[in-house]
Design an enzyme around this catalytic site. Structure first.
Site, PDB file in Angstrom:
ATOM      1  N   ARG A   8     -24.648  28.236 -21.684  1.00 43.94           N
ATOM      2  CA  ARG A   8     -24.314  29.725 -20.762  1.00 43.94           C
ATOM      3  C   ARG A   8     -26.487  30.289 -21.841  1.00 43.94           C
ATOM      4  NH1 ARG A   8     -19.763  30.452 -25.064  1.00 43.94           N
ATOM      5  NH2 ARG A   8     -21.146  30.464 -27.402  1.00 43.94           N
ATOM      6  N   LYS A  30     -15.684  17.097 -34.444  1.00 45.60           N
ATOM      7  CA  LYS A  30     -15.093  16.511 -35.187  1.00 45.60           C
ATOM      8  C   LYS A  30     -13.334  17.645 -34.350  1.00 45.60           C
ATOM      9  CE  LYS A  30     -17.082  20.232 -37.491  1.00 45.60           C
ATOM     10  NZ  LYS A  30     -18.111  20.229 -37.890  1.00 45.60           N
ATOM     11  N   VAL A  74     -18.092  12.776 -37.963  1.00 44.69           N
ATOM     12  CA  VAL A  74     -17.718  12.688 -39.591  1.00 44.69           C
ATOM     13  C   VAL A  74     -19.202  12.739 -39.842  1.00 44.69           C
ATOM     14  CG1 VAL A  74     -16.374  11.514 -41.661  1.00 44.69           C
ATOM     15  CG2 VAL A  74     -15.874  11.939 -39.189  1.00 44.69           C
ATOM     16  N   GLY A  90     -22.081  13.946 -40.052  1.00 47.27           N
ATOM     17  CA  GLY A  90     -23.223  13.748 -40.196  1.00 47.27           C
ATOM     18  C   GLY A  90     -24.414  12.421 -39.188  1.00 47.27           C
ATOM     19  N   GLY A 135     -29.577  28.289 -43.265  1.00 42.46           N
ATOM     20  CA  GLY A 135     -28.722  27.258 -42.173  1.00 42.46           C
ATOM     21  C   GLY A 135     -27.782  26.892 -42.345  1.00 42.46           C
ATOM     22  N   GLU A 187     -22.259  28.855 -41.484  1.00 42.29           N
ATOM     23  CA  GLU A 187     -22.550  29.858 -40.043  1.00 42.29           C
ATOM     24  C   GLU A 187     -22.001  30.669 -40.598  1.00 42.29           C
ATOM     25  OE1 GLU A 187     -19.774  27.702 -36.931  1.00 42.29           O
ATOM     26  OE2 GLU A 187     -20.587  25.531 -37.209  1.00 42.29           O
ATOM     27  N   LYS A 216     -12.151  15.940 -39.913  1.00 40.61           N
ATOM     28  CA  LYS A 216     -12.867  14.359 -40.405  1.00 40.61           C
ATOM     29  C   LYS A 216     -11.896  13.289 -41.187  1.00 40.61           C
ATOM     30  CE  LYS A 216     -16.632  17.312 -40.433  1.00 40.61           C
ATOM     31  NZ  LYS A 216     -18.284  17.918 -41.341  1.00 40.61           N
TER      32      LYS A 216
HETATM   33  N1  LIG Z   1     -24.984  21.669 -36.908  1.00 45.14           N
HETATM   34  C1  LIG Z   1     -24.708  20.565 -38.164  1.00 45.14           C
HETATM   35  O1  LIG Z   1     -24.952  20.296 -39.151  1.00 45.14           O
HETATM   36  C2  LIG Z   1     -23.429  19.332 -37.496  1.00 45.14           C
HETATM   37  C3  LIG Z   1     -22.990  18.507 -38.245  1.00 45.14           C
HETATM   38  C4  LIG Z   1     -22.283  17.348 -37.476  1.00 45.14           C
HETATM   39  C5  LIG Z   1     -21.502  18.260 -36.447  1.00 45.14           C
HETATM   40  N2  LIG Z   1     -21.907  18.867 -36.078  1.00 45.14           N
HETATM   41  C6  LIG Z   1     -21.532  19.414 -34.283  1.00 45.14           C
HETATM   42  O2  LIG Z   1     -21.884  19.428 -33.465  1.00 45.14           O
HETATM   43  C7  LIG Z   1     -21.465  19.815 -32.239  1.00 45.14           C
HETATM   44  C8  LIG Z   1     -22.724  21.347 -32.353  1.00 45.14           C
HETATM   45  O3  LIG Z   1     -22.835  22.033 -32.970  1.00 45.14           O
HETATM   46  P1  LIG Z   1     -24.166  23.085 -33.390  1.00 45.14           P
HETATM   47  O4  LIG Z   1     -24.167  23.486 -34.964  1.00 45.14           O
HETATM   48  O5  LIG Z   1     -25.680  22.551 -33.059  1.00 45.14           O
HETATM   49  O6  LIG Z   1     -23.150  24.200 -32.620  1.00 45.14           O
HETATM   50  P2  LIG Z   1     -24.406  25.446 -31.967  1.00 45.14           P
HETATM   51  O7  LIG Z   1     -25.551  25.771 -33.104  1.00 45.14           O
HETATM   52  O8  LIG Z   1     -23.256  26.476 -32.370  1.00 45.14           O
HETATM   53  O9  LIG Z   1     -24.819  25.028 -30.426  1.00 45.14           O
HETATM   54  C9  LIG Z   1     -23.678  24.722 -29.327  1.00 45.14           C
HETATM   55  C10 LIG Z   1     -24.460  25.761 -28.458  1.00 45.14           C
HETATM   56  O10 LIG Z   1     -23.668  25.212 -27.290  1.00 45.14           O
HETATM   57  C11 LIG Z   1     -23.570  26.657 -26.463  1.00 45.14           C
HETATM   58  N3  LIG Z   1     -22.183  26.689 -26.477  1.00 45.14           N
HETATM   59  C12 LIG Z   1     -21.176  26.903 -26.859  1.00 45.14           C
HETATM   60  N4  LIG Z   1     -19.835  27.001 -25.972  1.00 45.14           N
HETATM   61  C13 LIG Z   1     -20.365  26.661 -24.816  1.00 45.14           C
HETATM   62  C14 LIG Z   1     -19.861  27.327 -23.517  1.00 45.14           C
HETATM   63  N5  LIG Z   1     -18.839  27.215 -24.056  1.00 45.14           N
HETATM   64  N6  LIG Z   1     -20.688  26.708 -22.642  1.00 45.14           N
HETATM   65  C15 LIG Z   1     -21.683  26.643 -22.339  1.00 45.14           C
HETATM   66  N7  LIG Z   1     -22.912  26.926 -23.585  1.00 45.14           N
HETATM   67  C16 LIG Z   1     -21.546  27.084 -25.030  1.00 45.14           C
HETATM   68  C17 LIG Z   1     -23.734  27.837 -28.239  1.00 45.14           C
HETATM   69  O11 LIG Z   1     -24.947  28.636 -26.846  1.00 45.14           O
HETATM   70  P3  LIG Z   1     -24.712  29.968 -27.779  1.00 45.14           P
HETATM   71  O12 LIG Z   1     -26.111  29.868 -28.423  1.00 45.14           O
HETATM   72  O13 LIG Z   1     -24.490  31.089 -26.232  1.00 45.14           O
HETATM   73  O14 LIG Z   1     -23.847  30.004 -28.497  1.00 45.14           O
HETATM   74  C18 LIG Z   1     -25.345  26.628 -28.220  1.00 45.14           C
HETATM   75  O15 LIG Z   1     -26.444  26.435 -28.071  1.00 45.14           O
HETATM   76  C19 LIG Z   1     -20.493  20.884 -33.331  1.00 45.14           C
HETATM   77  O16 LIG Z   1     -19.337  20.258 -32.690  1.00 45.14           O
HETATM   78  C20 LIG Z   1     -20.060  20.925 -34.220  1.00 45.14           C
HETATM   79  O17 LIG Z   1     -19.190  20.175 -35.352  1.00 45.14           O
HETATM   80  C21 LIG Z   1     -22.761  19.889 -36.459  1.00 45.14           C
END
Ligand SMILES: NC(=O)c1ccc[n+]([C@@H]2O[C@H](COP(=O)([O-])OP(=O)(O)OC[C@H]3O[C@@H](n4cnc5c(N)ncnc54)[C@H](OP(=O)(O)O)[C@@H]3O)[C@@H](O)[C@H]2O)c1
Length: 439
Positions: A64, A124, A151, A153, A206, A209, A224
């Site tokens: 978005r 997850k 699960v 990372g 970081g 969240e 998980k």
């Molecule tokens: N971060 C980690 O360490 C980690 C580890 C393991 C698994 N994960 C999984 O990986 C996935 C992503 O995590 P992340 O940490 O990268 O999350 P994030 O930083 O919040 O990134 C999500 C991205 O998707 C965009 N977005 C969310 N909803 C949207 C929608 N409805 N339409 C369009 N764009 C949308 C967000 O835009 P905005 O910037 O506008 O919010 C953001 O850029 C999640 O399922 C998380 O559980 C993450």
């Protein structure tokens, strides 16, 4: 043979195969659309854009308000969009879902599979809730659905279950599946700081969240655990029904008491098969200091699988963060093969969640002058909980006790804590945690 001579894998040595055969030796280029350009999406894009010799080609970035996300290191040929239908109708053969949350992520995965695209996801929540139906949908449409990053990372937990341990019957999975909670608890332990201060530091770095409630209350780890139980123990659990306890009530003093008992505190996810069902829980627990789970610090994840024939297998490593998680996503992309390869629907059986029985740690405190132990004895008796050890500690006008109980069920303990919280002479919300054995 001269250096640099070509060794033909088919036909005579030294003779180049015909062009068609040469082509078939190279993996076909996979065209990839990325949903989500956040922490993980960005890190995945970096790997795809900075490894030009790879056969993975980024074609679309969907997010978005994508204009604010644009970066100059993504090649101009990549199309940025906030219209999911552009992705659906594009030539991308694989969609990588990194939006997070249940919806619209679940619906986008469904639509991508139906429209003939394979999907990689790190989600997850979606895989815990809709995994079997999405895997079946992928199979019906001749596509693949991979979710290794959902699960652990960067830790190859699901790869270990899928390949390395698939030949065994797993009886137990016990470990640390949430990097944020592990950062908070291990730093509280190391620095003696409060949970609120440590959480604030985790957010600054970081590791947590802005809204960390699903980490702290255990829902993230429960999702998980449900995925691990499905794949490893062949047990289908409802992630939202797995008993869980928040880490929010852990205080610095709990680490001091835990140490007196030869333990530390970690958020533990446990699923264990027994004759009748599956014990499952996500809870802060006392972990013996000599356990590899106690050695996992900061945002590390660690998990121990116990198999009937393979015994114990330990996996430990970076469980979160953009780069490690992106490695798991790209590994899934590289593992995708041509044709319909997603395994048939999960063979897991549905199980109700049973309660654990183990010794517990109990912390209670009373106003000055109140002997909580005296007040406590009949209440413990009433609930059928037997006291084992007591460690008294006086602190700033309140008397605090840390106790250990003999083995009792987590259900019984929950009732006991509810009861204690209503007793007038006991001043603060009591805390009760299971104690893992050192085996
Ligand atoms: N971060 C980690 O360490 C980690 C580890 C393991 C698994 N994960 C999984 O990986 C996935 C992503 O995590 P992340 O940490 O990268 O999350 P994030 O930083 O919040 O990134 C999500 C991205 O998707 C965009 N977005 C969310 N909803 C949207 C929608 N409805 N339409 C369009 N764009 C949308 C967000 O835009 P905005 O910037 O506008 O919010 C953001 O850029 C999640 O399922 C998380 O559980 C993450």
């Amino acid at each position: 043979m001269a250096l640099g001579a070509y060794v033909s894998p088919i036909g005579e040595p030294g003779k180049r195969p015909p062009l068609r055969a040469q082509r078939s030796l190279r993996p076909a280029t996979r065209t990839v659309a990325l949903l989500g350009f956040g922490t993980v999406g960005r890190a995945v894009a970096q790997i795809l854009c900075r490894t030009p010799e790879s056969h993975l080609r980024l074609t679309h970035v969907f997010n978005r308000s994508f204009e604010r996300k644009r970066v100059d290191w993504v090649p101009d040929r990549v199309q940025w969009t906030d219209n999911f239908h552009e992705v659906l109708n594009s030539n991308a053969d694989t969609v990588v879902e990194l939006l997070g949350g249940l919806e619209p992520a679940h619906e986008y995965i469904r639509q991508a599979l139906i429209s003939g695209k394979s999907v990689i996801t790190a989600n997850k929540h979606v895989m815990a809730k809709y995994g079997p139906e999405l895997l079946e949908l992928a199979r019906r449409h001749g596509q693949q659905l991979e979710y290794g990053a959902s699960v652990g990372g960067g830790l190859p937990v699901l790869a270990a279950l899928h390949y390395g341990l698939a030949g065994d019957r797993l009886l137990r999975a016990c470990g640390i599946l949430n990097g944020t909670c592990n950062f908070i608890l291990s730093n509280m332990e190391a620095k003696g700081t409060s949970l609120a201060a440590t959480l604030a530091e985790a957010q600054k770095l970081g590791y947590a969240e802005a809204d960390p409630s699903d980490d702290v209350n255990g829902l993230d780890a429960a999702c998980k655990l449900a995925i691990v139980a499905r794949l490893g123990l062949r047990a289908e659990l409802n992630a939202f029904e797995i008993p869980r306890q928040s880490i929010a009530n852990i205080q610095p003093s709990d680490f001091r008491y835990a140490r007196q008992l030869g333990c530390t505190i970690r958020q533990i996810s446990l699923a264990e098969l027994d004759g009748q069902g599956v014990y499952a829980a996500v809870t802060p627990a006392l972990v013996p200091l000599n356990s590899p789970l106690a050695a996992a610090t900061d945002n590390q994840n660690a998990i121990i699988f116990k198999g009937e024939r393979s015994g114990e297998t330990l996996l430990v490593g970076k469980g979160a963060g953009g780069d490690p998680t992106a490695v798991a996503v790209v590994s899934d992309l590289l593992a995708i093969r041509e044709g319909p390869c997603t395994p048939a629907t999960s063979l897991a059986e549905k199980y109700p969640v049973a309660h654990l029985s183990c010794p517990h740690y109990l912390r209670v405190s009373g106003e000055n002058g109140v002997d909580v132990l005296d007040a406590l004895a009949p209440i413990l008796d009433q609930h059928g909980v037997a006291l084992e050890k007591s460690l008294e500690h006086s602190d700033k006008g309140k008397r605090e006790w840390a106790l250990t109980t003999e083995a009792c069920g987590t259900g019984v303990v929950r009732e006991l804590v509810r009861d204690l919280a209503q007793r007038e002479r006991i001043s603060e919300s009591p805390l009760c945690l299971p104690i893992l054995n050192s085996e």
